[in-house]
Write an enzyme that holds these catalytic residues in place. Structure first.
Site, PDB file in Angstrom:
ATOM      1  N   PRO A 242       5.324  -4.247  -0.704  1.00 37.68           N
ATOM      2  CA  PRO A 242       5.111  -3.561  -1.511  1.00 37.68           C
ATOM      3  C   PRO A 242       4.646  -4.066  -3.431  1.00 37.68           C
ATOM      4  O   PRO A 242       5.367  -4.726  -3.416  1.00 37.68           O
ATOM      5  CB  PRO A 242       5.591  -2.781  -1.497  1.00 37.68           C
ATOM      6  CG  PRO A 242       7.075  -3.552  -1.073  1.00 37.68           C
ATOM      7  CD  PRO A 242       6.824  -4.620  -0.332  1.00 37.68           C
ATOM      8  N   GLY A 243       3.499  -2.927  -4.039  1.00 35.13           N
ATOM      9  CA  GLY A 243       3.671  -3.613  -4.893  1.00 35.13           C
ATOM     10  C   GLY A 243       4.241  -2.447  -6.244  1.00 35.13           C
ATOM     11  O   GLY A 243       5.333  -2.295  -7.056  1.00 35.13           O
TER      12      GLY A 243
ATOM     13  N   CYS B 116     -14.338   3.470 -28.138  1.00 32.30           N
ATOM     14  CA  CYS B 116     -15.557   3.958 -27.963  1.00 32.30           C
ATOM     15  C   CYS B 116     -16.374   4.760 -26.848  1.00 32.30           C
ATOM     16  O   CYS B 116     -17.220   3.844 -26.520  1.00 32.30           O
ATOM     17  CB  CYS B 116     -15.881   3.591 -28.939  1.00 32.30           C
ATOM     18  SG  CYS B 116     -15.235   3.735 -30.228  1.00 32.30           S
TER      19      CYS B 116
ATOM     20  N   GLY C  63       0.875  -1.367   0.441  1.00 31.17           N
ATOM     21  CA  GLY C  63       0.102  -0.181   0.168  1.00 31.17           C
ATOM     22  C   GLY C  63       0.903   1.416  -0.115  1.00 31.17           C
ATOM     23  O   GLY C  63      -0.227   2.539  -0.405  1.00 31.17           O
TER      24      GLY C  63
HETATM   25  N1  LLP Z   1      -1.010  -7.387  -0.605  1.00 29.93           N
HETATM   26  C1  LLP Z   1      -2.377  -7.366  -0.632  1.00 29.93           C
HETATM   27  C2  LLP Z   1      -2.620  -8.150  -0.210  1.00 29.93           C
HETATM   28  C3  LLP Z   1      -2.609  -6.526  -1.700  1.00 29.93           C
HETATM   29  O1  LLP Z   1      -4.075  -6.903  -1.793  1.00 29.93           O
HETATM   30  C4  LLP Z   1      -1.883  -5.168  -1.899  1.00 29.93           C
HETATM   31  C5  LLP Z   1      -2.866  -4.436  -3.250  1.00 29.93           C
HETATM   32  C6  LLP Z   1      -1.339  -5.171  -1.900  1.00 29.93           C
HETATM   33  C7  LLP Z   1      -0.358  -5.741  -1.158  1.00 29.93           C
HETATM   34  C8  LLP Z   1       0.466  -4.375  -2.499  1.00 29.93           C
HETATM   35  O2  LLP Z   1      -0.229  -2.910  -2.703  1.00 29.93           O
HETATM   36  P1  LLP Z   1       0.889  -1.689  -3.232  1.00 29.93           P
HETATM   37  O3  LLP Z   1       1.790  -1.612  -2.472  1.00 29.93           O
HETATM   38  O4  LLP Z   1       0.732  -2.258  -4.363  1.00 29.93           O
HETATM   39  O5  LLP Z   1      -0.587  -0.504  -3.040  1.00 29.93           O
HETATM   40  N2  LLP Z   1      -5.138  -1.195  -8.889  1.00 29.93           N
HETATM   41  C9  LLP Z   1      -4.816   0.241  -7.583  1.00 29.93           C
HETATM   42  C10 LLP Z   1      -4.222  -0.714  -6.395  1.00 29.93           C
HETATM   43  C11 LLP Z   1      -4.935  -1.993  -5.967  1.00 29.93           C
HETATM   44  C12 LLP Z   1      -4.336  -2.786  -5.299  1.00 29.93           C
HETATM   45  C13 LLP Z   1      -4.918  -4.134  -4.405  1.00 29.93           C
HETATM   46  N3  LLP Z   1      -4.392  -4.877  -3.496  1.00 29.93           N
HETATM   47  C14 LLP Z   1      -4.583   0.417  -7.980  1.00 29.93           C
HETATM   48  O6  LLP Z   1      -4.622   0.698 -10.087  1.00 29.93           O
HETATM   49  O7  LLP Z   1      -4.717   1.699  -7.558  1.00 29.93           O
END
Ligand code: LLP
Length: 444
Positions: free
Chosen positions: A302-303, A371, A259
């Site tokens: 982290p993603g 579209c 997150g």
């Molecule tokens: N761990 C879990 C269990 C998660 O559900 C997520 C993201 C992450 C880690 C990684 O979160 P990050 O560090 O990337 O924020 N599509 C949305 C974001 C959805 C996130 C879903 N879960 C966007 O484009 O902002």
């Protein structure tokens, strides 16, 4: 690659703060990332195309390892996954968070050690569980009480699978309603406040086929403040302490999810990793000391913050049109490769590349080719007033949740992914073509 500073472009428009650290300005007005001119990438691979700075991804992995030396860091594959991406994060010492059988399978086939992979999902299909057990994933995160019997039955009497329980700690955080997962009333996890987390933990502890290694929470995404994480730690340690008192179990792990927020436009805040790391550590130690628990090993997932800032989306301008007060700059991609503005109202800062313009900046709305009227990539942004069809636009901070959420809407094929590294470009994922569509379309 030489860097030539332009002097006749307004500073705000020329701010590269959110671009990959390797970005340089070229004398012809183009930008280079990792020593590769972006206009060349657009020419060679066509547009829309996504460029990923391999060095930036690796740097970001290293920044996490430096800030959190004592933690397990799992890259959240949902942000973007390819075999190369899996290799980069593995080589940098990170584990992986996956949420489907095929994310898992792709990573393992690319050589990712399964014991460093965690499987998530609020609704795990039988195949997800089967693949996880067959490939021997490190942990499965239980998100629903019904998974207990399903996983235990699939493990069988002679096996033992490490699992965690996903808890909803009652903390509201995140960049948009759709990505807030820390409170009751959304589909993920088991509530701390209504007692379902503790009940589920008790059932897992009573299941000999399952080894409960710890608790998990993920409070939301695109969070730029440290405080919500500290509140989550406090509540999670409180729950671990109740588990200890009630069941005598000391859980050795605490997974705090991901997150971590990033800036999409110059001037926007991002989560400060060293500060987060320091304060999390202090909070964890203090809370554990206060409750008499040993400090659990921390995991983070982290993603976005690993891959988002490493990506650049490239488009050609197809049309420029004034309608009423608005100038629409239409490009050859759009909501099919980036649904995020339509879904979450995210704002981006596109930029003209490939040529030098001395025209004054004016306000334009960058739209896609799909579209529907909601196909807007960037509303009310500053672009040079002479932007015209044939120009190349680049959107930085495009590495996370764009390709992974891309569709083939209007049968516009999903774009290629090109890695940029040390002066060279190489194709990682090819463009989706008509042949791909035709090969799936097997009935008449
Ligand atoms: N761990 C879990 C269990 C998660 O559900 C997520 C993201 C992450 C880690 C990684 O979160 P990050 O560090 O990337 O924020 N599509 C949305 C974001 C959805 C996130 C879903 N879960 C966007 O484009 O902002």
């Amino acid at each position: 690659m030489t860097t030539t500073l332009l002097t006749d472009v307004p500073a705000a428009a020329d701010d590269l703060a959110v671009w990959p650290g390797s970005t340089t300005r070229l004398p012809d007005g183009d930008l280079a990332v990792a020593g590769v001119a972006l206009a060349t990438v657009a020419d060679r691979y066509g547009t829309p195309a996504y460029a990923l700075d391999e060095g930036e991804v690796r740097e970001r992995c290293r920044a996490y390892r430096t800030a959190f030396p004592e933690a397990d860091i799992l890259y959240a594959a949902k942000a973007f996954l390819s075999r190369a991406m899996a290799r980069w994060v593995r080589e940098e010492g990170l584990g992986l968070d996956v949420c489907s059988a095929d994310e898992l399978e792709l990573a393992v086939r690319a050589g990712f050690p399964p014991d460093r992979i965690v499987l998530h999902g609020n609704a795990k299909a039988p195949r997800d569980i089967d693949s996880a057990l067959r490939l021997r994933v490190g942990r499965i995160v239980i998100d629903s009480p019904s998974e207990i019997a399903r996983i235990a039955a699939a493990v069988g009497p002679r096996g033992r699978q490490k699992v965690m329980v996903r808890v909803v700690p009652g903390v509201s955080a995140g960049g948009h309603d759709k990505i807030r997962t820390g409170t009751d009333g959304q589909k993920f996890g088991l509530s701390l406040s209504d007692g379902s987390a503790l009940r589920t933990i008790a059932r897992v502890l009573a299941q000999p086929e399952l080894e409960l290694t710890g608790l998990h929470c993920h409070i939301g995404s695109q969070i730029t403040a440290v405080k919500p994480y500290l509140v989550a730690v406090r509540r999670m340690v409180g729950l671990m302490s109740r588990v200890h008192h009630t069941h005598g179990a000391v859980l050795p792990e605490l997974d705090l999810g991901g997150g971590h927020g990033i800036a999409y436009r110059p001037g926007e805040p991002s989560l400060d990793l060293p500060v987060l790391a320091r304060r999390l550590r202090t909070e964890l130690v203090e809370r554990c000391t206060a409750t008499g628990l040993p400090v659990p090993r921390m995991t983070i997932e982290p993603g976005r913050a690993v891959v988002g800032p490493a990506g650049v989306a490239l488009y050609h301008v197809l049309a420029v049109k004034r309608t009423g007060e608005t100038v629409f700059v239409a490009v050859d991609g759009g909501m099919s490769d980036n649904p995020r503005p339509a879904l979450y109202g995210v704002r981006y800062a596109p930029r003209l590349i490939g040529r030098r313009s001395i025209a004054a900046m004016s306000t334009a709305t960058v739209v896609g080719r799909h579209c529907e009227a909601g196909d807007v990539l960037a509303a009310d942004v500053d672009l040079p007033g002479d932007v015209q069809p044939g120009d190349v636009l680049a959107i930085p901070v495009a590495g996370a949740y764009q390709l992974s959420m891309a569709s083939s809407y209007n049968m516009v094929g999903r774009p290629p992914v090109v890695a940029l590294h040390e002066g060279t470009a190489r194709l990682l994922v090819r463009r989706e073509t008509l042949d791909d569509f035709r090969s799936r379309d097997i009935g008449v």
